[in-house]
Design a protein around this motif. Structure first.
Motif, PDB file in Angstrom:
ATOM      1  N   LEU A 282     -32.861 100.025 -12.238  1.00 56.31           N
ATOM      2  CA  LEU A 282     -32.588 100.338 -13.641  1.00 56.31           C
ATOM      3  C   LEU A 282     -33.836 100.878 -14.327  1.00 56.31           C
ATOM      4  CD1 LEU A 282     -30.497  98.178 -16.068  1.00 56.31           C
ATOM      5  CD2 LEU A 282     -32.644  99.164 -16.827  1.00 56.31           C
ATOM      6  N   ILE A 283     -34.978 100.226 -14.091  1.00 54.82           N
ATOM      7  CA  ILE A 283     -36.222 100.660 -14.724  1.00 54.82           C
ATOM      8  C   ILE A 283     -36.655 102.023 -14.199  1.00 54.82           C
ATOM      9  CG2 ILE A 283     -38.686 100.136 -14.914  1.00 54.82           C
ATOM     10  CD1 ILE A 283     -37.849  97.148 -14.953  1.00 54.82           C
ATOM     11  N   ALA A 286     -34.360 104.610 -15.795  1.00 52.88           N
ATOM     12  CA  ALA A 286     -34.533 104.685 -17.247  1.00 52.88           C
ATOM     13  C   ALA A 286     -35.826 105.406 -17.618  1.00 52.88           C
ATOM     14  CB  ALA A 286     -34.517 103.278 -17.844  1.00 52.88           C
ATOM     15  N   THR A 287     -36.904 105.096 -16.927  1.00 51.09           N
ATOM     16  CA  THR A 287     -38.194 105.675 -17.304  1.00 51.09           C
ATOM     17  C   THR A 287     -38.295 107.149 -16.958  1.00 51.09           C
ATOM     18  OG1 THR A 287     -39.081 104.780 -15.220  1.00 51.09           O
ATOM     19  CG2 THR A 287     -39.484 103.515 -17.217  1.00 51.09           C
ATOM     20  N   GLU A 288     -37.833 107.540 -15.791  1.00 46.83           N
ATOM     21  CA  GLU A 288     -38.040 108.936 -15.388  1.00 46.83           C
ATOM     22  C   GLU A 288     -37.061 109.885 -16.061  1.00 46.83           C
ATOM     23  OE1 GLU A 288     -40.651 111.429 -13.098  1.00 46.83           O
ATOM     24  OE2 GLU A 288     -40.679 109.347 -13.789  1.00 46.83           O
ATOM     25  N   THR A 289     -35.797 109.491 -16.207  1.00 50.24           N
ATOM     26  CA  THR A 289     -34.851 110.382 -16.873  1.00 50.24           C
ATOM     27  C   THR A 289     -35.166 110.525 -18.358  1.00 50.24           C
ATOM     28  OG1 THR A 289     -33.293 108.538 -17.189  1.00 50.24           O
ATOM     29  CG2 THR A 289     -32.974 109.920 -15.249  1.00 50.24           C
ATOM     30  N   SER A 290     -35.657 109.453 -18.982  1.00 54.90           N
ATOM     31  CA  SER A 290     -36.033 109.564 -20.387  1.00 54.90           C
ATOM     32  C   SER A 290     -37.307 110.377 -20.552  1.00 54.90           C
ATOM     33  CB  SER A 290     -36.209 108.178 -21.008  1.00 54.90           C
ATOM     34  OG  SER A 290     -37.236 107.452 -20.361  1.00 54.90           O
ATOM     35  N   LEU A 291     -38.165 110.384 -19.521  1.00 52.66           N
ATOM     36  CA  LEU A 291     -39.364 111.221 -19.570  1.00 52.66           C
ATOM     37  C   LEU A 291     -38.972 112.702 -19.614  1.00 52.66           C
ATOM     38  CD1 LEU A 291     -42.475 111.243 -19.482  1.00 52.66           C
ATOM     39  CD2 LEU A 291     -42.300 111.408 -16.984  1.00 52.66           C
ATOM     40  N   VAL A 292     -37.894 113.057 -18.923  1.00 50.78           N
ATOM     41  CA  VAL A 292     -37.393 114.440 -18.993  1.00 50.78           C
ATOM     42  C   VAL A 292     -37.041 114.792 -20.432  1.00 50.78           C
ATOM     43  CG1 VAL A 292     -35.523 115.978 -18.283  1.00 50.78           C
ATOM     44  CG2 VAL A 292     -36.578 114.445 -16.613  1.00 50.78           C
ATOM     45  N   SER A 409     -26.807  99.960 -12.027  1.00 47.87           N
ATOM     46  CA  SER A 409     -28.191  99.962 -12.492  1.00 47.87           C
ATOM     47  C   SER A 409     -28.682 101.379 -12.716  1.00 47.87           C
ATOM     48  CB  SER A 409     -29.096  99.234 -11.489  1.00 47.87           C
ATOM     49  OG  SER A 409     -29.067  99.847 -10.223  1.00 47.87           O
ATOM     50  N   GLN A 410     -28.263 102.290 -11.845  1.00 47.09           N
ATOM     51  CA  GLN A 410     -28.635 103.700 -12.005  1.00 47.09           C
ATOM     52  C   GLN A 410     -28.070 104.284 -13.293  1.00 47.09           C
ATOM     53  OE1 GLN A 410     -27.127 106.391  -8.896  1.00 47.09           O
ATOM     54  NE2 GLN A 410     -26.275 107.530 -10.610  1.00 47.09           N
ATOM     55  N   GLN A 411     -26.786 104.091 -13.525  1.00 47.87           N
ATOM     56  CA  GLN A 411     -26.137 104.732 -14.664  1.00 47.87           C
ATOM     57  C   GLN A 411     -26.493 104.068 -15.990  1.00 47.87           C
ATOM     58  OE1 GLN A 411     -22.015 104.850 -13.474  1.00 47.87           O
ATOM     59  NE2 GLN A 411     -22.319 106.644 -12.185  1.00 47.87           N
ATOM     60  N   VAL A 412     -26.656 102.737 -15.976  1.00 49.36           N
ATOM     61  CA  VAL A 412     -27.109 102.076 -17.194  1.00 49.36           C
ATOM     62  C   VAL A 412     -28.541 102.506 -17.514  1.00 49.36           C
ATOM     63  CG1 VAL A 412     -27.696  99.853 -18.233  1.00 49.36           C
ATOM     64  CG2 VAL A 412     -25.557 100.121 -16.991  1.00 49.36           C
ATOM     65  N   GLY A 413     -29.366 102.666 -16.468  1.00 48.27           N
ATOM     66  CA  GLY A 413     -30.724 103.141 -16.687  1.00 48.27           C
ATOM     67  C   GLY A 413     -30.749 104.514 -17.331  1.00 48.27           C
ATOM     68  N   ILE A 414     -29.926 105.428 -16.820  1.00 50.42           N
ATOM     69  CA  ILE A 414     -29.849 106.777 -17.388  1.00 50.42           C
ATOM     70  C   ILE A 414     -29.321 106.719 -18.814  1.00 50.42           C
ATOM     71  CG2 ILE A 414     -28.677 109.009 -17.206  1.00 50.42           C
ATOM     72  CD1 ILE A 414     -28.749 108.687 -14.179  1.00 50.42           C
TER      73      ILE A 414
END
Length: 469
Positions: A282-283, A286-292, A409-414
């Protein structure tokens, strides 16, 4: 005489396995692209279809809500009623809803199409991942395939931004939907014969109460976080859904502890590899897609690049994710899957931190490209490590649930990453956009670094453990 080495080396995938893998990976990549393919085109969509500016976010949020909210439910459905059947049904729904979205002339139909696409994503992704994990035995081959899947899933988010800009700028944003229709038709033609599964004769009951509770909790969570970026954390539209999500999670735990056949067996969540692996995943997402998201604002609003140029620039990050997915199995073979998670998150944090120092000079671009490239590699090493960790050492009849948790975890992170970063930006926007972006980027680095450090302490790997973490 057969050597010991040849006995221990797994046989290479046969033609059917290769074809099935190609079909499943293509489907997952397409769904990952859908998370971001409309981002760049939102203003044009609003003008053509009739969305008010303040409502444009729902084109993205409605998809993310359903993709995250129904994932665990359909992960369990895949175990109970057939992964292949669910996969094909989800692909058919994806094709139909994408056609409706591409032809939409009014907001209601477009939102309905995006909701259906989100539900299709929740159906297909855990089913496809569990079909991959059961196609290959646990070990190097499965790690290699999961590495490629992780690379394509992460690269798909970046590729979506690039492809969306290209389509909106050359033909029409509607082709962001029509491309899915073409992919769905191809998959429906090939998959029935290429993809196989081992079915159990048992037909356990579906935990309907648990499914409803966890779906409502996830929808409330994503809804609350999404509103935080727009309205702030103190607004009732933010904290009420978050409070409701917390209550629903507690009730869900009580219901699951008493259910005869629970949606999520609590003993599965007590497994350290499952729990810590999914938290790390999840982390990482969340961190890398939001960095985009943050770097897209930086490139367009600070450096003055067009949306298309910004998307192409971030394609370097996508290249890094592909490379990371390819080398991740070697890293896992050397230091174990848990070690790969820790290493990936710590390196990601180390290369994200300098991005918080980027300024207004055009000379900042080479540093951005090199740092995001390395960050993409590190992020995918962590992602593949978490998938291998969270699905390893589990029986085949639990792979649908395990991969449902991985997908969740992947999709909630995104779904959560961008609203959280948007809220950080909003909290410092009075100081100017650049300081606000720098603050949020630094926050992303801190989150990844702290997560890597905590996991290193909490999930120490015994000396000499390799392969499966």
């Amino acid at each position: 005489m057969t050597s010991t080495t040849s006995l221990s080396r797994p046989a290479p995938p046969d033609i059917r396995q290769r074809l099935a893998t190609a079909v499943l990976l293509t489907a997952n990549f397409t769904l990952a692209v859908d998370f971001s393919i409309l981002n760049v085109a939102l203003p044009r969509i609003g003008a053509e279809v009739g969305f008010a500016t303040e409502h444009l976010q729902w084109i993205i949020t409605s998809f993310a809500l359903c993709a995250a909210g129904f994932t665990l439910f359909f992960g369990r459905v895949a175990d109970l009623f057939g992964r292949k059947r669910l996969f094909l049904a989800g692909i058919a729904l994806l094709g139909a809803s994408s056609l409706a979205g591409g032809l939409a002339q009014e907001p209601a139909l477009l939102i309905a199409a995006r909701i259906a696409q989100g539900i299709a994503t929740a159906m297909v992704t855990p089913a496809a991942l569990s079909l991959l994990t059961t196609t290959f035995a646990e070990g190097p081959q499965r790690s290699r395939v999961l590495g490629l899947n992780g690379a394509l899933m992460a690269a798909g988010f970046t590729a979506g931004a690039v492809l969306g800009g290209v389509l909106a700028g050359t033909v029409s944003w509607r082709w962001a939907f029509f491309v899915n229709v073409i992919v769905a038709i191809l998959v429906l033609v090939i998959a029935p014969t290429a993809v196989r599964e081992r079915r159990s004769d048992e037909r356990p009951r579906l935990d309907v109460a648990g499914a409803i509770l966890v779906t409502l909790a996830l929808v409330a969570l994503v809804f609350g976080i999404s509103n935080a970026g727009e309205s702030g954390w103190a607004d009732p539209s933010t904290w009420l859904p978050l409070a409701g999500a917390a209550i629903l999670v507690v009730v869900f735990g009580v219901v699951e502890s008493r259910a005869r056949e629970p949606l999520v067996p609590l003993e599965l969540l007590r497994r350290r590899n499952v729990a810590w692996g999914n938290i790390a995943g999840l982390i990482a997402f969340a961190t890398e897609t939001s960095l985009v998201f943050l770097l897209t604002l930086y490139l367009q609003e600070i450096l003055g690049h067009s949306a298309l140029d910004a998307g192409l620039t971030l394609g370097v990050l996508g290249v890094g994710t592909v490379i990371g997915g390819l080398i991740a199995p070697r890293v896992i073979a050397r230091i174990g899957s848990r070690g790969a998670i820790v290493l990936g998150l710590l390196v990601q944090a180390a290369v994200t931190a300098p991005l918080a120092l980027l300024g207004t000079a055009a000379g900042s671009l080479p540093a951005l490209l090199s740092l995001t490239f390395v960050g993409g590699i590190a992020n995918l090493v962590a992602i593949v490590g978490y998938v291998v960790t969270a699905t390893g050492s589990l029986p085949a009849d639990r792979q649908g649930l395990a991969t449902g948790l991985v997908t969740l975890s992947q999709q909630v992170g995104i779904a959560l990453g961008t609203p959280v970063m948007a809220a950080l930006v909003a909290s410092r926007l009075a100081e100017g956009l650049l300081p606000a972006l720098q603050y949020a980027i630094a926050g992303s680095a801190v989150i990844a670094g702290v997560a890597g450090a905590v996991l290193a302490v909490a999930h120490r790997q015994p000396a000499g453990a390799v392969g499966h973490g």
